[in-house]
Write an enzyme that holds these catalytic residues in place. Structure first.
Site, PDB file in Angstrom:
ATOM      1  N   HIS A 152       6.601   2.636 -17.965  1.00 24.62           N
ATOM      2  CA  HIS A 152       5.848   3.014 -16.758  1.00 24.62           C
ATOM      3  C   HIS A 152       6.672   2.955 -15.489  1.00 24.62           C
ATOM      4  O   HIS A 152       6.095   3.032 -14.392  1.00 24.62           O
ATOM      5  CB  HIS A 152       4.641   2.096 -16.557  1.00 24.62           C
TER       6      HIS A 152
ATOM      7  N   LYS B 237      -2.596   3.053  -2.228  1.00 23.53           N
ATOM      8  CA  LYS B 237      -1.801   2.647  -3.392  1.00 23.53           C
ATOM      9  C   LYS B 237      -1.135   1.333  -3.045  1.00 23.53           C
ATOM     10  O   LYS B 237      -1.207   0.883  -1.900  1.00 23.53           O
ATOM     11  CB  LYS B 237      -0.760   3.712  -3.769  1.00 23.53           C
ATOM     12  N   ARG B 238      -0.512   0.694  -4.045  1.00 21.09           N
ATOM     13  CA  ARG B 238       0.229  -0.525  -3.742  1.00 21.09           C
ATOM     14  C   ARG B 238       1.277  -0.245  -2.673  1.00 21.09           C
ATOM     15  O   ARG B 238       1.799   0.871  -2.589  1.00 21.09           O
ATOM     16  CB  ARG B 238       0.919  -1.041  -5.015  1.00 21.09           C
TER      17      ARG B 238
ATOM     18  N   LYS C  22       7.146   4.099  -2.143  1.00 25.55           N
ATOM     19  CA  LYS C  22       5.938   4.920  -1.955  1.00 25.55           C
ATOM     20  C   LYS C  22       5.836   5.438  -0.512  1.00 25.55           C
ATOM     21  O   LYS C  22       5.019   6.290  -0.209  1.00 25.55           O
ATOM     22  CB  LYS C  22       4.698   4.119  -2.339  1.00 25.55           C
TER      23      LYS C  22
ATOM     24  N   THR D 144      -1.538   8.063 -10.606  1.00 22.50           N
ATOM     25  CA  THR D 144      -2.823   8.475 -11.176  1.00 22.50           C
ATOM     26  C   THR D 144      -3.835   8.689 -10.061  1.00 22.50           C
ATOM     27  O   THR D 144      -4.784   9.458 -10.215  1.00 22.50           O
ATOM     28  CB  THR D 144      -3.356   7.424 -12.174  1.00 22.50           C
TER      29      THR D 144
ATOM     30  N   LYS E   5      -6.951  11.514  -9.286  1.00 25.97           N
ATOM     31  CA  LYS E   5      -8.327  11.192  -8.870  1.00 25.97           C
ATOM     32  C   LYS E   5      -8.686  11.971  -7.607  1.00 25.97           C
ATOM     33  O   LYS E   5      -9.801  12.486  -7.477  1.00 25.97           O
ATOM     34  CB  LYS E   5      -8.464   9.680  -8.640  1.00 25.97           C
TER      35      LYS E   5
END
Ligand code: 26W
Length: 868
Positions: free
Chosen positions: A386, A577-578, A583, A685, A689
């Site tokens: 992952h 998100k985290r 990111k 993911t 969504k």
């Protein structure tokens, strides 16, 4: 069909079975009736008998518990029949091994799966109670960090819906992911006491307790047949107690099991110490054991080699494999059939020690020969990777293994020895390759490379998006790809439409269903049928109406939680998100500051009004991520208070992001921010969504964004930024962020505003480590991507003003995103990795809410030797 002991005993008990069937029919109305009247009666009964309260004295919590038990009664029938069916048929079963399961609230989900959401809502309302408040009362079981844990939960949902026998195995952490609070804009962590008021969805199964050994030393012996063996003499033994949660399929009779382990001391007291007067010593041992399942490690994407974490990993893996052996042997299968009965999937390397533990069980405890044991082991496991981040690849110091799992270390050496021999044959004379592939990292402190162990011990290795799998093959796992090309597969992630559409966005669900029927909920590709309505004006109006409603609801929630008033007509631009530098939440901040600066420089400028919404947690020890949260809140303070930008920009940080909160955010989004540095996000993911809820994506060519863009069409996706190849090239040529800073006035002004203390009441120190990192290192290429990001955001602004075009793009995103269902992903795992087919569960009789194809009047139920 196997003739197991359990089948025999169920035949012996035919009389008991018959009376049970009769009993089930008799009690239908009391405990399983689905009518509004039955549900009301059951609710009041549970309030009285389980909570011990008259309605007038009950608290909201009592109401929630009474309702949860009412629902649980109705799903136990499915659960028991599922277990009986699997046992009778000896069904091949998926065991999904995961250190994290981020399940989200269960009540609403189970009501939908049972098909009684509306009846229950009516029953509760008719009793004069508030159903929404009751739903909100449920504590979130936050037993995961982010993507990986939530993926496990989506996969359990799809496994049950596709009627695939499966068990999720993990840890029942007493404290899940910390609760995030904000103090002066900084993240502060609070313990998550999710079990404090009880968890109505789980059943403790003390009868299936197992023991797990730790530490000590090993010994050799010759048995009475003259065979050599190894014995492990541990210095600590801990009990594992399973707690089971039912996982209902969507309107099927299948209810699979999530089995989570709690650690306990084998005896409440160590009587020897107790009798010798060492009371505290005896209690100490108990406390030490219980620590194992006490708390979830809150790190996402960084491995620190902590002893307790390896202890947790071994604990749940050892419990689960023993449990599986009990099931296998209990159903009358020989040990050799292990890989035929079970397909085990390793959710990243966290459970990778299972490869060694299974070998130990076979070789030391059940005396199989090495070759046979190894063949079964390799046929059992599949490994999903992952992450591409080097710091997230798990390595455990050899010394730690020696101390905690001495026998496993010997077995790892043996596995490695044989593996290295294999490499020598395939690549003779290539010593450098041996060093790179070895399970033992000899550079610096000697350590075990868990990803290498997982690769060697598994039949299949998969990435979680097409680009990610390619990068595994070319980069992170290239030597394994050269060694075992046949093992590599891609399985692009998916998400469950039952939670992230049907449950969280009922209005969109209704609109879609009125147009194309409701089969899309199980076959998400059917959303394609929406394409014909894309340009239909009344449909577009309804579509916009749904989105606006969701935005209004979110606006209310934002005001309740933050006091900030936002305009539902503005564009809801969401980044959740985290928190991690890769990111690039801080790239979003630079964008906001640039817009703010434009307005300050030119107050009449025409800018599409936007509400920027952030959410997410930072690992407690990750300073830079916490600083980015502080920066967002500091910028929000200035922007939201400045009269010059009123009505145009609002910045909101929603604290304590969770599955529960996420369910309000995805439906209300206009714009989905997926802006990681290319080559860093394995899949994502959240991106799926958002798309399934009609948000448009602004994103890089990273993870599954690539496939989302392919599906929805390049013209319906806002692409920006460098590609993975360009990033690699730039890095190898030597990247200097200064060239961008010096040549781009907007970029320079944005960064300078942060450095100057503009957002921190003149404090020029607080954000210095952040601005320095950007100016002198910029490991995630924000400065290189800044202009491209600003440019595409101007396109977004223009597109949003053309409401018909925007709506068309929104509909097309939903219509073409069906492939990102976790049902599709699970079907691929079943066909290409697990080789497993559905087992239909039959209920003995049908009541009004049963799925139409569930057969009726079967008297076949078995009560002995059940799988759960
Ligand atoms: C050892 C510390 C640690 C903890 C968690 C290392 C790595 C992790 C996970 C692998 C992090 C994770 O959740 N990865 C995410 O997995 C999602 C599901 O496949 C992907 O969509 C995300 O891109 C990936 O970051």
């Amino acid at each position: 069909m196997i003739h197991s002991a359990s089948v025999k005993s169920s035949q012996d008990n035919q009389q008991l079975n018959d009376s049970l069937v009769e009993h089930e029919i008799l009690r239908t109305n009391h405990r399983t009736g689905m009518s509004v009247a039955d549900l009301k009666q059951a609710f009041l009964d549970n309030l009285f008998y389980d909570q011990g309260k008259f309605p007038a004295l009950a608290t909201q919590r009592d109401y929630y518990m009474a309702l949860a038990y009412t629902v649980r009664d109705r799903l136990l029938q499915r659960w028991n029949h599922t277990a009986a069916t699997y046992t009778e048929q000896g069904s091949r079963t998926v065991a999904y091994f995961s250190a994290e399961f981020l399940m989200g609230p269960q009540l609403g989900k189970n009501l939908n799966s049972l098909g009684i959401y509306n009846q229950v809502q009516t029953a509760i309302t008719e009793l004069g109670l508030d159903f929404e408040v009751m739903l909100a009362e449920e504590a979130e079981p936050g037993l995961g960090n982010g993507g990986l844990g939530r993926l496990a939960a989506c996969y359990l949902d799809s496994l049950a819906t596709l009627e695939i026998p499966s068990l999720g195995y993990g840890i029942r952490y007493e404290f899940g992911i910390f609760q995030q609070d904000l103090q002066d804009g900084w993240q502060v962590e609070k313990t998550d006491k999710w079990l404090r008021l009880g968890n109505p969805w789980e059943l403790k199964r003390p009868e299936w307790e197992v023991e797990v050994k730790f530490g000590g030393h090993t010994d050799t012996y010759i048995d009475d047949k003259g065979c050599y063996g190894v014995r492990w003499i541990p210095d600590q033994v801990v009990s594992g107690i399973p707690y089971d949660t039912p996982i209902l399929g969507y309107q099927t009779a299948t209810a699979n099991t999530l089995r989570l382990w709690t650690a306990e001391a084998p005896e409440s007291f160590n009587f020897e110490s107790f009798n010798s007067g060492d009371y505290l010593g005896a209690v100490y041992e108990k406390v030490i054991s219980e620590n194992i399942s006490k708390v979830l490690y809150p790190n996402d994407d960084s491995s620190q080699g902590k002893q307790l974490r390896l202890t947790q990993q071994y604990f749940f893996v050892a419990c689960s494999l023993q449990d599986m052996l009990r099931i296998l042997l209990g159903q009358g299968f020989p040990l050799e059939k292990f890989a035929d009965k079970f397909a085990v999937q390793l959710n990243d390397t966290h459970p990778a020690i299972a490869v060694v533990e299974l070998m130990r069980l076979f070789v030391d405890e059940h005396h199989l020969g090495w070759e046979q044991a190894w063949s079964i082991t390799q046929r059992t496991f599949g490994y999903t990777n992952h992450t591409l981040l080097p710091e997230a690849l798990e390595r455990w110091p050899v010394e730690l293994f020696e101390h905690l799992l001495p026998r496993h270390l010997q077995l790892i050496y043996e596995i490695n020895h044989r593996f290295i021999d294999e490499v020598r044959i395939k690549f003779p004379g290539d010593e450098a390759r041996l060093t790179r592939l070895s399970l033992i990292d000899e550079t610096g402190e000697r350590s075990i490379r868990m990803a290498h162990l997982a690769c060697v011990g598994s039949h299949t290795i998969n990435g979680v998006a097409a680009l990610h799998t390619e990068l595994l093959k070319q980069d992170v796992l290239q030597d394994f790809y050269a060694m075992y090309p046949h093992k590599f597969q891609n399985k692009t992630n998916g998400v469950t439409p039952r939670r992230f559409m049907v449950l969280s966005n009922p209005k969109l669900t209704d609109l879609i269903t009125t147009k194309i029927g409701d089969q899309w909920i199980r076959s998400l590709e059917q959303l394609q049928q929406l394409e014909v309505f894309t340009d239909d004006p009344p449909f577009q109006d309804s579509w916009r109406e749904v989105k606006l409603n969701c935005k209004r609801e979110l606006a209310v929630l934002i005001q309740q939680q933050t006091g900030i008033i936002v305009d539902p007509n503005s564009m809801f631009d969401i980044l959740i998100k985290r928190f991690h530098e890769y990111k690039r939440q801080h790239l979003k901040v630079l964008h906001i500051i640039a817009l703010y600066n434009r307005i300050k420089a030119n107050p009449d400028i025409d800018i599409t009004p936007r509400t920027f919404i952030f959410g997410g947690k930072a690992a407690p020890g990750y300073w830079m991520a916490k600083l980015i949260i502080k920066l967002i809140n500091s910028v929000a303070d200035v922007v939201n208070r400045d009269p010059d930008v009123r009505g145009r920009l609002k910045v909101v940080f929603m604290k304590n992001f969770s599955v529960k909160l996420a369910q309000h955010l995805y439906p209300a989004a206009d714009l989905s921010e997926q802006i990681s540095t290319a080559g860093k996000e394995a899949s994502g993911t959240g991106n799926m969504k958002f798309a399934l809820n009609g948000a448009l994506t602004v994103g890089t060519l990273d993870g599954a964004n690539v496939e989302i863009r392919e599906q929805v069409g390049a013209e319906n996706f806002f692409l920006f930024g460098l590609t993975t190849e360009q990033i690699y090239e730039m890095r190898s040529k030597g990247y200097d962020p200064q060239t961008y800073y010096q040549s781009n006035p907007e970029l320079k002004l944005a960064i300078d505003r942060i450095s100057s203390g503009f957002f921190s009441s003149g404090d020029t120190e607080v954000f210095k480590s952040l601005t320095d990192s950007l100016l002198y290192h910029d490991p995630y290429f924000l400065l290189a991507d800044f202009q491209s990001y600003l440019n595409i955001q101007e396109q977004v602004d223009l597109a949003f003003r053309d409401t018909a075009r925007w709506t068309q793009m929104s509909v097309l995103n939903v219509a073409r995103a069906g492939i990102f269902s976790s049902d599709r992903a699970i079907q691929e795992y079943c066909d290409q990795i697990w080789n497993i087919k559905p087992t239909k569960v039959k209920l003995p009789f049908s009541n009004s809410q049963e799925s139409p194809d569930a057969p009726t009047n079967s008297k076949q139920i078995s009560t002995a030797g059940k799988i759960n």
